[in-house]
Design an enzyme around this catalytic site. Structure first.
Site, PDB file in Angstrom:
ATOM      1  N   ARG A 168      -2.215  -5.950  -8.499  1.00  0.00           N
ATOM      2  CA  ARG A 168      -1.170  -6.939  -8.246  1.00  0.00           C
ATOM      3  C   ARG A 168      -1.170  -7.982  -9.357  1.00  0.00           C
ATOM      4  O   ARG A 168      -0.414  -7.900 -10.297  1.00  0.00           O
ATOM      5  CB  ARG A 168      -1.380  -7.601  -6.879  1.00  0.00           C
ATOM      6  CG  ARG A 168      -0.944  -6.747  -5.720  1.00  0.00           C
ATOM      7  CD  ARG A 168      -1.529  -7.207  -4.429  1.00  0.00           C
ATOM      8  NE  ARG A 168      -2.987  -7.052  -4.445  1.00  0.00           N
ATOM      9  CZ  ARG A 168      -3.766  -7.209  -3.388  1.00  0.00           C
ATOM     10  NH1 ARG A 168      -3.240  -7.584  -2.241  1.00  0.00           N
ATOM     11  NH2 ARG A 168      -5.062  -7.027  -3.477  1.00  0.00           N
ATOM     12  N   SER A 227      -2.793  -7.746   2.966  1.00  0.00           N
ATOM     13  CA  SER A 227      -2.984  -7.628   4.412  1.00  0.00           C
ATOM     14  C   SER A 227      -3.269  -9.008   5.012  1.00  0.00           C
ATOM     15  O   SER A 227      -2.834  -9.321   6.116  1.00  0.00           O
ATOM     16  CB  SER A 227      -4.142  -6.672   4.711  1.00  0.00           C
ATOM     17  OG  SER A 227      -3.841  -5.395   4.237  1.00  0.00           O
ATOM     18  N   HIS A 279       0.844  -1.206   0.000  1.00  0.00           N
ATOM     19  CA  HIS A 279       0.000   0.000   0.000  1.00  0.00           C
ATOM     20  C   HIS A 279       0.875   1.251   0.000  1.00  0.00           C
ATOM     21  O   HIS A 279       0.625   2.205  -0.734  1.00  0.00           O
ATOM     22  CB  HIS A 279      -0.868   0.058   1.265  1.00  0.00           C
ATOM     23  CG  HIS A 279      -1.918  -1.009   1.378  1.00  0.00           C
ATOM     24  ND1 HIS A 279      -2.059  -1.807   2.487  1.00  0.00           N
ATOM     25  CD2 HIS A 279      -2.883  -1.405   0.523  1.00  0.00           C
ATOM     26  CE1 HIS A 279      -3.076  -2.631   2.319  1.00  0.00           C
ATOM     27  NE2 HIS A 279      -3.587  -2.424   1.131  1.00  0.00           N
ATOM     28  N   LYS A 288     -15.794  -8.220   5.219  1.00  0.00           N
ATOM     29  CA  LYS A 288     -14.825  -8.952   6.032  1.00  0.00           C
ATOM     30  C   LYS A 288     -14.804  -8.343   7.437  1.00  0.00           C
ATOM     31  O   LYS A 288     -14.910  -7.126   7.581  1.00  0.00           O
ATOM     32  CB  LYS A 288     -13.414  -8.822   5.457  1.00  0.00           C
ATOM     33  CG  LYS A 288     -13.296  -9.048   3.975  1.00  0.00           C
ATOM     34  CD  LYS A 288     -11.885  -8.632   3.504  1.00  0.00           C
ATOM     35  CE  LYS A 288     -11.903  -8.062   2.103  1.00  0.00           C
ATOM     36  NZ  LYS A 288     -10.693  -7.361   1.730  1.00  0.00           N
TER      37      LYS A 288
HETATM   38  P1  ADP Z   1      -9.762  -3.721  -0.459  1.00  0.00           P
HETATM   39  O1  ADP Z   1     -10.421  -4.383   0.705  1.00  0.00           O
HETATM   40  O2  ADP Z   1     -10.553  -2.606  -1.091  1.00  0.00           O
HETATM   41  O3  ADP Z   1      -9.145  -4.665  -1.482  1.00  0.00           O
HETATM   42  P2  ADP Z   1      -7.104  -3.298   0.487  1.00  0.00           P
HETATM   43  O4  ADP Z   1      -6.738  -2.553   1.718  1.00  0.00           O
HETATM   44  O5  ADP Z   1      -6.871  -4.768   0.493  1.00  0.00           O
HETATM   45  O6  ADP Z   1      -8.587  -2.928   0.216  1.00  0.00           O
HETATM   46  O7  ADP Z   1      -6.379  -2.671  -0.769  1.00  0.00           O
HETATM   47  C1  ADP Z   1      -6.558  -1.332  -1.159  1.00  0.00           C
HETATM   48  C2  ADP Z   1      -5.962  -1.141  -2.543  1.00  0.00           C
HETATM   49  O8  ADP Z   1      -4.568  -1.378  -2.507  1.00  0.00           O
HETATM   50  C3  ADP Z   1      -6.513  -2.070  -3.620  1.00  0.00           C
HETATM   51  O9  ADP Z   1      -6.584  -1.352  -4.832  1.00  0.00           O
HETATM   52  C4  ADP Z   1      -5.462  -3.153  -3.714  1.00  0.00           C
HETATM   53  O10 ADP Z   1      -5.450  -3.753  -4.993  1.00  0.00           O
HETATM   54  C5  ADP Z   1      -4.205  -2.346  -3.473  1.00  0.00           C
HETATM   55  N1  ADP Z   1      -3.105  -3.165  -2.951  1.00  0.00           N
HETATM   56  C6  ADP Z   1      -3.099  -3.959  -1.854  1.00  0.00           C
HETATM   57  N2  ADP Z   1      -1.907  -4.572  -1.703  1.00  0.00           N
HETATM   58  C7  ADP Z   1      -1.125  -4.158  -2.734  1.00  0.00           C
HETATM   59  C8  ADP Z   1       0.207  -4.462  -3.174  1.00  0.00           C
HETATM   60  N3  ADP Z   1       0.964  -5.332  -2.513  1.00  0.00           N
HETATM   61  N4  ADP Z   1       0.660  -3.852  -4.292  1.00  0.00           N
HETATM   62  C9  ADP Z   1      -0.140  -3.000  -4.971  1.00  0.00           C
HETATM   63  N5  ADP Z   1      -1.404  -2.691  -4.642  1.00  0.00           N
HETATM   64  C10 ADP Z   1      -1.894  -3.254  -3.540  1.00  0.00           C
END
Ligand code: ADP
Length: 172
Positions: free
Chosen positions: A90, A128, A17, A41
Site C-alpha cells: 500500500r 482490516s 485483499h 494481534k
Molecule cells: P498481515 O497481518 O500479514 O499484514 P493482512 O491481512 O493485514 O495481513 O494483509 C495481508 C496482505 O495483504 C499484506 O501483504 C498486506 O500488505 C496486503 N494488503 C492489505 N490490505 C491491502 C490493500 N488495501 N491493498 C493492497 N494490499 C493490501
C-alpha cells in the site's frame, strides 16, 4: 505450473485483499490463501470465521483455495509446494517492513520468492483495522468489504463485547 501462497491475517478480508487475489489469480496457475492462526494481534474473528468469509468471497475463482497455517510462512509455502509468496503493497511504510520480511524469507528458503502487487489506488488507504473501526461505530462499510463480510461485522459488534480496534482494550 506456478503455485503461490497469499499469507495474512484477513481479519476480515477487505476489497483491498480481494483486488490482490483477483490480480494474482490471473497471472498464476494456483493461489492458496494462507490464514495465519496465531498472531501477535488478538483477532476479532475466529480462524474458522475468517476462512469462511474468504471462501465465500473467492468461490468464483477456480484456481484459488483457502488454508490455515501457523508458524513460519516459508514452512507453509514449502508444505503446499508453493514457490511464490504474494504480498500487497500500500504505502511506503509497507515497503520497508515487507522488504525485510521478503529478504529474510529468501535467505531461509532460497527456492521461494516474494511477488509484490501494488494496491489499486482506490484501496490504498484500506486496512482490516480501519474497516473494523468504521464498523464499530455503526457506520456503513459497504465500500470496503463484500456484503457477507459487512453482515458479519454488524453481528460481531451487535454482541457488544468487542472493543474498538484503535482504542485497543478499552471497554465500550
Ligand atoms: P498481515 O497481518 O500479514 O499484514 P493482512 O491481512 O493485514 O495481513 O494483509 C495481508 C496482505 O495483504 C499484506 O501483504 C498486506 O500488505 C496486503 N494488503 C492489505 N490490505 C491491502 C490493500 N488495501 N491493498 C493492497 N494490499 C493490501
Amino acid at each position: 505450473m506456478s503455485r503461490a501462497i497469499y499469507p495474512g491475517s484477513f481479519d476480515p478480508v477487505t476489497l483491498g485483499h480481494l483486488d490482490i487475489i483477483e490480480r494474482a489469480a490471473r497471472v498464476l496457475d494456483e493461489l492458496i490463501i494462507g490464514v495465519l492462526v496465531n498472531n501477535a494481534k488478538t483477532p476479532l474473528f475466529t480462524i474458522e470465521e475468517r476462512v469462511e468469509m474468504l471462501r465465500e468471497c473467492t468461490k468464483q475463482y477456480p484456481n484459488v483455495s483457502v488454508a490455515t497455517f501457523d508458524g513460519m510462512t516459508v514452512d507453509f509455502a514449502r508444505s503446499v509446494g508453493a514457490t511464490v509468496m504474494i504480498r500487497g503493497l500500500r504505502a511506503v511504510t509497507d515497503f520497508e517492513v515487507e522488504m525485510q520480511i521478503a529478504q529474510t524469507n529468501h535467505i531461509v528458503e532460497p527456492a521461494i520468492d516474494t511477488m509484490f502487487f501494488t494496491t489499486s489506488l482506490q484501496y490504498a488507504y484500506l486496512s482490516s483495522t480501519i474497516v473494523k473501526e468504521v464498523a464499530y461505530y455503526g457506520s456503513d462499510v459497504s465500500k470496503f468489504v463484500t456484503p457477507n463480510v459487512a453482515a458479519r461485522l454488524r453481528e460481531k459488534y451487535a454482541e457488544g463485547r468487542h472493543t474498538c480496534p484503535k482504542l485497543g482494550g478499552q471497554a465500550r
